[in-house]
Design a protein around this motif. Structure first.
Motif, short mmCIF file in Angstrom:
data_model
loop_
_atom_site.label_atom_id
_atom_site.label_comp_id
_atom_site.label_asym_id
_atom_site.label_seq_id
_atom_site.Cartn_x
_atom_site.Cartn_y
_atom_site.Cartn_z
N PRO A 1 0.83 -1.21 0.00
CA PRO A 1 0.00 0.00 0.00
C PRO A 1 0.86 1.26 0.00
N SER A 2 0.42 2.26 -0.73
CA SER A 2 1.18 3.50 -0.89
C SER A 2 1.57 4.11 0.45
N GLY A 3 2.86 4.39 0.60
CA GLY A 3 3.35 4.98 1.84
C GLY A 3 3.97 3.98 2.80
N THR A 4 3.70 2.70 2.59
CA THR A 4 4.24 1.66 3.47
C THR A 4 5.77 1.61 3.36
N GLN A 5 6.41 1.50 4.50
CA GLN A 5 7.86 1.40 4.54
C GLN A 5 8.27 0.08 5.19
N GLU A 6 9.44 -0.42 4.78
CA GLU A 6 9.90 -1.72 5.24
C GLU A 6 11.04 -1.62 6.24
N GLY A 7 11.07 -2.60 7.14
CA GLY A 7 12.18 -2.72 8.07
C GLY A 7 12.95 -3.99 7.77
N LEU A 8 13.98 -4.24 8.56
CA LEU A 8 14.84 -5.40 8.36
C LEU A 8 14.36 -6.59 9.18
N ASN A 9 14.39 -7.77 8.54
CA ASN A 9 14.15 -8.99 9.30
C ASN A 9 15.49 -9.53 9.81
N ASP A 10 15.49 -10.69 10.44
CA ASP A 10 16.74 -11.19 11.02
C ASP A 10 17.65 -11.87 10.02
N TRP A 11 17.26 -11.85 8.76
CA TRP A 11 18.20 -12.21 7.68
C TRP A 11 18.90 -10.94 7.18
#
Length: 219
Positions: free
Chosen positions: A149-159
């Motif tokens: 969805p527009s505006g969604t930002q991602e973070g880091l997983n444990d990989w």
């Protein structure tokens, strides 16, 4: 001889003046001390009020929401296609009952049973998303980053990468928590945060929460 009464009168006047001056100075000092005390008490009260407000902000009651999946039920088995033994694609998710006042949503998927449910040592993070807009009511299955969805930002997983990483437990039947948070703010750009950094940024802003738990054991 006539000077003596005058001198005595002067002495009495000086004495009275001295007493008045002392009283005046004493009164001024008392007033000053009282003013300092009042100011200190007011400052202390203000600080206590601020601390109470800060504590209340950090302890906002989270309203219940509802998060479900078309792939598995709560406490049900996660299909292999969503794991490292399949296509390793994210499940379809839906949510409802988002609280009034929500400005954005965050999603964290993690496994508290790593590496072995019989002797867990850490929580393994599989997926981190934040600033999901309130106009979104879910995420499609196998959703790529370009279709979030527009505006969604991602973070880091444990990989140490963004995006979804499916269950891949080395041993035992693990629990996978899909945790949805409603926030009263849109967070700033956190530059691909870890789960810990995102949780820190969310402190005092969570007004709604729901979780969906799926189970998986390697076949």
């Amino acid at each position: 001889m006539s000077a003596r009464p005058y001198s005595a009168a002067c002495i009495r006047s000086a004495a009275l003046l001295g007493i008045s001056l002392i009283c005046l100075l004493a009164g001024t000092a008392v007033t000053a001390v009282m003013s300092v005390a009042v100011a200190a008490e007011t400052g202390s009260f203000t600080k206590q009020k601020e601390r109470k407000q800060t504590k209340e902000n950090k302890e906002k009651p989270a309203m219940p929401m509802n998060i479900t999946s078309s792939s598995f039920s709560h406490q049900g088995a996660i299909p292999a296609r969503h794991t490292c033994q399949g296509h390793d694609t994210s499940p379809e998710l839906f949510w409802t009952d988002v609280p009034e006042g929500t400005k954005s949503l965050a999603l964290i998927m993690d496994d508290p049973d790593a590496p072995d449910p019989a002797a867990p040592k850490r929580t393994w993070v599989h997926w981190v998303l934040y600033n999901i807009p309130t106009t979104a009511s879910g995420l499609a299955e196998a959703i790529p980053a370009t279709e979030l969805p527009s505006g969604t930002q991602e973070g880091l997983n444990d990989w140490e990468r963004t995006g979804y990483g499916g269950p891949c437990p080395p041993i035992g039947n693990h629990r996978y928590f899909h945790k949805l948070y409603a926030l009263d703010t849109v967070l700033p750009n956190l530059n691909q945060p870890t789960k810990a950094k995102l949780e820190e940024a969310m402190q005092g802003h969570v007004i709604g929460y729901s979780e969906l738990i799926g189970l998986y054991k390697k076949h």
